[in-house]
Design an enzyme around this catalytic site. Structure first.
Site, PDB file in Angstrom:
ATOM      1  N   ARG A 248     -16.093   9.555  -0.889  1.00 53.57           N
ATOM      2  CA  ARG A 248     -15.277  10.757  -0.736  1.00 53.57           C
ATOM      3  C   ARG A 248     -15.582  11.417   0.596  1.00 53.57           C
ATOM      4  NH1 ARG A 248     -12.444   9.072  -3.895  1.00 53.57           N
ATOM      5  NH2 ARG A 248     -11.733   9.872  -5.903  1.00 53.57           N
ATOM      6  N   GLU A 277      -8.778  14.892   5.157  1.00 51.35           N
ATOM      7  CA  GLU A 277      -7.618  14.022   4.916  1.00 51.35           C
ATOM      8  C   GLU A 277      -6.405  14.863   4.530  1.00 51.35           C
ATOM      9  OE1 GLU A 277      -8.135  10.656   2.366  1.00 51.35           O
ATOM     10  OE2 GLU A 277     -10.224  10.412   2.926  1.00 51.35           O
ATOM     11  N   HIS A 295      -8.485   5.296   4.098  1.00 53.02           N
ATOM     12  CA  HIS A 295      -8.671   5.487   2.648  1.00 53.02           C
ATOM     13  C   HIS A 295      -7.947   4.393   1.860  1.00 53.02           C
ATOM     14  CE1 HIS A 295      -9.506   8.745  -0.617  1.00 53.02           C
ATOM     15  NE2 HIS A 295      -9.718   7.524  -1.069  1.00 53.02           N
TER      16      HIS A 295
END
Length: 320
Positions: A248, A277, A295
Protein backbone atom coordinates in the site's frame (compact mmCIF):
# COMPACT_ATOMS: atom_id res chain seq x y z
CA UNK A 1 -34.33 -16.09 -6.97
CA UNK A 2 -37.34 -14.86 -8.89
CA UNK A 3 -36.47 -11.18 -9.11
CA UNK A 4 -33.18 -10.07 -10.61
CA UNK A 5 -30.79 -8.63 -8.04
CA UNK A 6 -28.87 -5.61 -9.29
CA UNK A 7 -25.12 -5.45 -8.83
CA UNK A 8 -22.94 -2.48 -9.79
CA UNK A 9 -19.33 -3.44 -10.62
CA UNK A 10 -18.08 0.12 -10.59
CA UNK A 11 -14.44 -0.69 -11.35
CA UNK A 12 -15.28 -3.58 -13.67
CA UNK A 13 -15.47 -7.35 -13.26
CA UNK A 14 -13.96 -10.19 -15.28
CA UNK A 15 -16.25 -11.68 -17.91
CA UNK A 16 -16.13 -15.09 -16.24
CA UNK A 17 -17.44 -13.66 -12.98
CA UNK A 18 -20.04 -11.64 -14.83
CA UNK A 19 -21.21 -14.73 -16.69
CA UNK A 20 -21.59 -16.69 -13.43
CA UNK A 21 -23.71 -13.93 -11.93
CA UNK A 22 -25.88 -13.58 -15.03
CA UNK A 23 -26.48 -17.34 -15.06
CA UNK A 24 -27.67 -17.06 -11.46
CA UNK A 25 -30.28 -14.41 -12.26
CA UNK A 26 -28.32 -11.32 -11.24
CA UNK A 27 -28.38 -8.12 -13.28
CA UNK A 28 -24.85 -6.67 -13.65
CA UNK A 29 -24.00 -3.04 -14.32
CA UNK A 30 -20.31 -2.72 -15.12
CA UNK A 31 -20.23 0.95 -16.08
CA UNK A 32 -18.00 3.44 -14.28
CA UNK A 33 -20.02 5.90 -12.19
CA UNK A 34 -18.11 8.98 -10.95
CA UNK A 35 -17.59 9.12 -7.20
CA UNK A 36 -19.83 12.15 -6.73
CA UNK A 37 -22.72 10.51 -8.64
CA UNK A 38 -22.50 7.11 -6.99
CA UNK A 39 -25.18 7.57 -4.31
CA UNK A 40 -27.79 8.86 -6.77
CA UNK A 41 -27.06 6.04 -9.19
CA UNK A 42 -27.29 3.35 -6.51
CA UNK A 43 -30.61 4.71 -5.26
CA UNK A 44 -32.17 5.42 -8.66
CA UNK A 45 -31.27 2.00 -10.06
CA UNK A 46 -32.08 0.05 -6.88
CA UNK A 47 -28.55 -1.33 -6.62
CA UNK A 48 -28.17 -3.77 -3.73
CA UNK A 49 -24.60 -4.96 -4.35
CA UNK A 50 -21.51 -2.85 -5.07
CA UNK A 51 -18.24 -4.30 -6.35
CA UNK A 52 -15.11 -2.10 -6.39
CA UNK A 53 -11.37 -2.35 -6.83
CA UNK A 54 -9.10 0.34 -5.39
CA UNK A 55 -10.29 3.28 -7.52
CA UNK A 56 -13.76 3.70 -6.00
CA UNK A 57 -13.78 4.97 -2.41
CA UNK A 58 -16.78 3.66 -0.49
CA UNK A 59 -16.80 6.21 2.30
CA UNK A 60 -19.26 6.99 5.08
CA UNK A 61 -21.39 9.34 2.97
CA UNK A 62 -21.93 6.73 0.25
CA UNK A 63 -22.77 3.97 2.72
CA UNK A 64 -25.11 6.08 4.85
CA UNK A 65 -26.99 7.59 1.91
CA UNK A 66 -27.38 4.47 -0.22
CA UNK A 67 -30.84 3.16 0.57
CA UNK A 68 -30.79 -0.45 -0.62
CA UNK A 69 -27.15 -1.48 -0.41
CA UNK A 70 -26.73 -4.89 1.25
CA UNK A 71 -23.29 -6.08 0.15
CA UNK A 72 -19.96 -4.51 -0.85
CA UNK A 73 -17.25 -6.60 -2.50
CA UNK A 74 -13.64 -5.53 -2.92
CA UNK A 75 -11.90 -7.14 -5.89
CA UNK A 76 -8.54 -7.36 -4.18
CA UNK A 77 -6.83 -7.93 -0.86
CA UNK A 78 -7.17 -4.71 1.15
CA UNK A 79 -10.30 -3.03 2.47
CA UNK A 80 -8.88 0.40 3.23
CA UNK A 81 -11.02 2.10 0.55
CA UNK A 82 -14.22 0.94 2.30
CA UNK A 83 -15.55 2.46 5.54
CA UNK A 84 -15.97 -0.76 7.49
CA UNK A 85 -17.38 0.95 10.60
CA UNK A 86 -20.22 2.60 8.66
CA UNK A 87 -20.93 -0.63 6.78
CA UNK A 88 -21.18 -2.58 10.03
CA UNK A 89 -23.53 0.01 11.54
CA UNK A 90 -25.85 -0.35 8.53
CA UNK A 91 -25.53 -4.15 8.56
CA UNK A 92 -23.95 -4.19 5.10
CA UNK A 93 -21.88 -7.28 4.40
CA UNK A 94 -18.33 -6.49 3.22
CA UNK A 95 -15.91 -9.00 1.70
CA UNK A 96 -12.70 -9.07 -0.30
CA UNK A 97 -10.85 -11.64 -2.42
CA UNK A 98 -7.62 -12.43 -0.56
CA UNK A 99 -7.02 -15.79 -2.22
CA UNK A 100 -7.18 -14.82 -5.86
CA UNK A 101 -4.40 -12.32 -6.47
CA UNK A 102 -1.69 -13.37 -4.01
CA UNK A 103 0.42 -15.28 -6.55
CA UNK A 104 0.40 -12.38 -9.00
CA UNK A 105 1.49 -9.91 -6.31
CA UNK A 106 4.27 -12.23 -5.14
CA UNK A 107 5.57 -12.60 -8.70
CA UNK A 108 5.60 -8.83 -9.18
CA UNK A 109 7.84 -8.56 -6.11
CA UNK A 110 10.42 -10.59 -7.98
CA UNK A 111 9.94 -8.62 -11.18
CA UNK A 112 11.13 -5.60 -9.19
CA UNK A 113 13.86 -7.61 -7.46
CA UNK A 114 15.27 -8.71 -10.82
CA UNK A 115 14.85 -5.20 -12.23
CA UNK A 116 16.79 -3.58 -9.42
CA UNK A 117 19.44 -6.26 -8.95
CA UNK A 118 20.45 -5.98 -12.62
CA UNK A 119 19.43 -2.34 -13.16
CA UNK A 120 17.08 -3.38 -15.96
CA UNK A 121 14.71 -0.48 -15.27
CA UNK A 122 17.57 1.90 -16.06
CA UNK A 123 18.98 0.09 -19.07
CA UNK A 124 15.49 -0.22 -20.56
CA UNK A 125 15.28 3.57 -20.52
CA UNK A 126 18.73 4.18 -21.96
CA UNK A 127 19.10 1.46 -24.57
CA UNK A 128 16.42 2.83 -26.95
CA UNK A 129 18.05 6.27 -26.81
CA UNK A 130 21.76 5.46 -26.69
CA UNK A 131 22.15 1.76 -27.41
CA UNK A 132 23.07 2.22 -31.07
CA UNK A 133 25.90 4.70 -30.51
CA UNK A 134 26.98 3.94 -26.93
CA UNK A 135 26.55 0.16 -26.67
CA UNK A 136 29.97 -0.52 -25.14
CA UNK A 137 29.58 2.36 -22.70
CA UNK A 138 26.19 1.07 -21.56
CA UNK A 139 27.52 -2.48 -21.31
CA UNK A 140 30.19 -1.27 -18.90
CA UNK A 141 27.67 0.80 -16.93
CA UNK A 142 25.23 -2.06 -16.47
CA UNK A 143 27.78 -4.77 -15.70
CA UNK A 144 27.68 -4.04 -11.97
CA UNK A 145 24.54 -5.99 -11.08
CA UNK A 146 24.27 -8.57 -8.32
CA UNK A 147 23.06 -12.17 -8.12
CA UNK A 148 20.17 -12.81 -5.77
CA UNK A 149 21.14 -16.39 -4.87
CA UNK A 150 22.45 -16.58 -1.29
CA UNK A 151 21.17 -13.07 -0.54
CA UNK A 152 18.92 -12.46 2.46
CA UNK A 153 15.31 -11.58 1.72
CA UNK A 154 13.48 -9.81 4.55
CA UNK A 155 9.69 -10.12 4.43
CA UNK A 156 7.69 -7.77 6.67
CA UNK A 157 4.21 -9.23 7.08
CA UNK A 158 4.18 -13.00 6.77
CA UNK A 159 0.63 -13.71 5.72
CA UNK A 160 -0.58 -15.26 2.48
CA UNK A 161 1.40 -13.03 0.10
CA UNK A 162 4.49 -12.89 2.29
CA UNK A 163 4.63 -16.68 2.40
CA UNK A 164 4.32 -16.92 -1.39
CA UNK A 165 7.19 -14.44 -1.69
CA UNK A 166 9.18 -16.67 0.66
CA UNK A 167 8.46 -19.73 -1.51
CA UNK A 168 9.82 -18.03 -4.60
CA UNK A 169 12.82 -16.71 -2.69
CA UNK A 170 13.62 -20.19 -1.38
CA UNK A 171 13.35 -21.58 -4.90
CA UNK A 172 15.91 -19.01 -6.04
CA UNK A 173 18.33 -19.90 -3.27
CA UNK A 174 17.69 -16.92 -0.99
CA UNK A 175 17.74 -16.98 2.80
CA UNK A 176 14.42 -15.86 4.29
CA UNK A 177 14.05 -13.52 7.26
CA UNK A 178 10.41 -12.92 8.16
CA UNK A 179 8.73 -10.60 10.64
CA UNK A 180 5.08 -10.75 11.64
CA UNK A 181 3.36 -9.50 14.80
CA UNK A 182 0.94 -12.42 14.87
CA UNK A 183 2.91 -15.29 13.37
CA UNK A 184 5.86 -16.91 15.15
CA UNK A 185 6.39 -19.97 12.99
CA UNK A 186 5.13 -21.18 9.60
CA UNK A 187 5.53 -24.36 7.61
CA UNK A 188 5.94 -23.62 3.92
CA UNK A 189 5.43 -26.31 1.32
CA UNK A 190 7.05 -25.96 -2.10
CA UNK A 191 5.27 -27.92 -4.83
CA UNK A 192 7.15 -28.78 -8.01
CA UNK A 193 6.02 -29.70 -11.52
CA UNK A 194 6.78 -33.42 -11.10
CA UNK A 195 4.52 -33.71 -8.04
CA UNK A 196 7.42 -33.65 -5.62
CA UNK A 197 7.38 -31.23 -2.71
CA UNK A 198 9.66 -29.94 0.04
CA UNK A 199 8.64 -28.48 3.41
CA UNK A 200 10.43 -25.58 5.06
CA UNK A 201 9.84 -24.47 8.63
CA UNK A 202 10.36 -20.72 9.00
CA UNK A 203 10.52 -19.03 12.39
CA UNK A 204 9.90 -15.29 12.30
CA UNK A 205 12.52 -12.95 13.71
CA UNK A 206 12.42 -9.49 15.28
CA UNK A 207 12.17 -6.45 13.04
CA UNK A 208 15.58 -5.07 14.04
CA UNK A 209 17.40 -8.25 13.01
CA UNK A 210 15.52 -8.31 9.72
CA UNK A 211 16.39 -4.68 8.94
CA UNK A 212 20.05 -5.10 9.87
CA UNK A 213 20.69 -8.27 7.89
CA UNK A 214 18.44 -8.21 4.80
CA UNK A 215 19.79 -7.44 1.34
CA UNK A 216 16.23 -7.12 0.00
CA UNK A 217 13.21 -6.05 2.06
CA UNK A 218 9.65 -6.62 0.82
CA UNK A 219 6.68 -5.17 2.73
CA UNK A 220 3.32 -6.97 2.95
CA UNK A 221 1.27 -5.22 5.62
CA UNK A 222 -1.93 -3.14 5.65
CA UNK A 223 -1.60 0.64 5.66
CA UNK A 224 -1.25 1.93 9.21
CA UNK A 225 -1.26 5.39 10.78
CA UNK A 226 2.46 5.80 10.14
CA UNK A 227 4.85 4.14 7.67
CA UNK A 228 6.32 0.73 8.47
CA UNK A 229 9.58 1.89 6.94
CA UNK A 230 10.65 5.43 7.88
CA UNK A 231 13.77 7.28 8.99
CA UNK A 232 14.37 5.06 12.04
CA UNK A 233 14.10 1.86 10.01
CA UNK A 234 16.27 3.12 7.14
CA UNK A 235 19.02 3.98 9.62
CA UNK A 236 19.06 0.39 10.88
CA UNK A 237 19.26 -1.21 7.42
CA UNK A 238 22.51 -2.49 5.97
CA UNK A 239 24.19 -0.28 3.39
CA UNK A 240 22.98 -0.94 -0.14
CA UNK A 241 19.68 -2.59 0.81
CA UNK A 242 16.90 -2.77 -1.79
CA UNK A 243 13.29 -2.00 -0.79
CA UNK A 244 10.21 -3.46 -2.54
CA UNK A 245 6.67 -2.22 -1.83
CA UNK A 246 3.73 -3.89 -3.55
CA UNK A 247 1.49 -3.47 -0.52
CA UNK A 248 0.00 0.00 0.00
CA UNK A 249 1.14 3.55 -0.64
CA UNK A 250 2.27 5.08 2.65
CA UNK A 251 3.67 1.84 4.07
CA UNK A 252 7.07 3.21 3.02
CA UNK A 253 7.85 6.87 3.77
CA UNK A 254 8.55 8.14 0.25
CA UNK A 255 10.36 11.31 1.33
CA UNK A 256 12.74 9.37 3.56
CA UNK A 257 13.19 6.74 0.86
CA UNK A 258 14.36 9.43 -1.54
CA UNK A 259 16.72 10.84 1.10
CA UNK A 260 18.31 7.46 1.76
CA UNK A 261 18.59 6.65 -1.94
CA UNK A 262 20.26 10.03 -2.39
CA UNK A 263 22.89 9.30 0.27
CA UNK A 264 23.30 5.75 -1.12
CA UNK A 265 22.28 4.02 2.12
CA UNK A 266 19.50 2.43 0.02
CA UNK A 267 20.70 1.40 -3.42
CA UNK A 268 17.36 0.81 -5.16
CA UNK A 269 13.64 0.50 -4.59
CA UNK A 270 10.81 -1.18 -6.47
CA UNK A 271 7.41 0.46 -6.04
CA UNK A 272 4.02 -0.66 -7.33
CA UNK A 273 2.04 1.56 -4.94
CA UNK A 274 2.30 5.23 -4.05
CA UNK A 275 1.22 7.73 -1.41
CA UNK A 276 -0.75 9.98 -3.71
CA UNK A 277 -2.36 7.58 -6.18
CA UNK A 278 -3.32 8.10 -8.93
CA UNK A 279 -0.89 11.05 -9.08
CA UNK A 280 2.43 9.76 -7.72
CA UNK A 281 5.21 12.10 -6.71
CA UNK A 282 7.20 13.28 -9.72
CA UNK A 283 10.39 12.90 -7.68
CA UNK A 284 9.59 9.22 -7.26
CA UNK A 285 8.68 8.75 -10.93
CA UNK A 286 11.87 10.27 -12.33
CA UNK A 287 14.33 8.79 -9.85
CA UNK A 288 16.56 6.43 -11.82
CA UNK A 289 17.14 4.22 -8.79
CA UNK A 290 13.46 3.34 -8.43
CA UNK A 291 11.78 0.63 -10.50
CA UNK A 292 8.13 1.61 -10.86
CA UNK A 293 4.86 0.03 -11.96
CA UNK A 294 1.31 1.51 -11.86
CA UNK A 295 -0.31 -0.58 -9.08
CA UNK A 296 -0.56 -3.75 -11.14
CA UNK A 297 0.17 -6.31 -8.41
CA UNK A 298 -3.14 -8.12 -8.85
CA UNK A 299 -3.53 -7.26 -12.52
CA UNK A 300 -2.69 -10.43 -14.37
CA UNK A 301 -5.15 -12.23 -16.62
CA UNK A 302 -5.15 -15.26 -14.33
CA UNK A 303 -5.66 -13.25 -11.13
CA UNK A 304 -8.44 -11.13 -12.58
CA UNK A 305 -10.35 -14.21 -13.68
CA UNK A 306 -9.94 -15.81 -10.25
CA UNK A 307 -11.05 -12.56 -8.60
CA UNK A 308 -14.14 -12.38 -10.82
CA UNK A 309 -15.07 -15.95 -9.91
CA UNK A 310 -14.50 -15.36 -6.19
CA UNK A 311 -16.57 -12.15 -6.30
CA UNK A 312 -19.44 -14.00 -8.03
CA UNK A 313 -19.33 -16.92 -5.62
CA UNK A 314 -19.43 -14.63 -2.57
CA UNK A 315 -22.38 -12.64 -3.93
CA UNK A 316 -24.36 -15.78 -4.80
CA UNK A 317 -23.64 -17.31 -1.40
CA UNK A 318 -24.81 -14.15 0.39
CA UNK A 319 -28.12 -13.78 -1.43
CA UNK A 320 -28.97 -17.48 -1.51
Amino acid sequence: MDKKIKILANDGIHETGKKILLENNFLIYDKKIPQEQLVDYINNENIVGLVVRSATKVREDIINNSNNLKIIGRAGVGLDNIDLKSAKEKNIHVFNTPNSSSQSVAELVFAHIFNTSRMLHQSNREMPLQGEKDFKKLKKKYSQGIEIKNKKLGIIGFGRIGQLVAKTGIGLGMEILAFDKYNNETNIKLDFFNQQSINFNIKTTDITTLLKESDFISVHTPKLEKPILGKKEFEIMKNGAIIINTSRGGVVDEDELLNYISNKKISYAGLDVFVNEPIPSKKILINENISISPHIGASTKEAQERIGIEIAQNIIKFFK
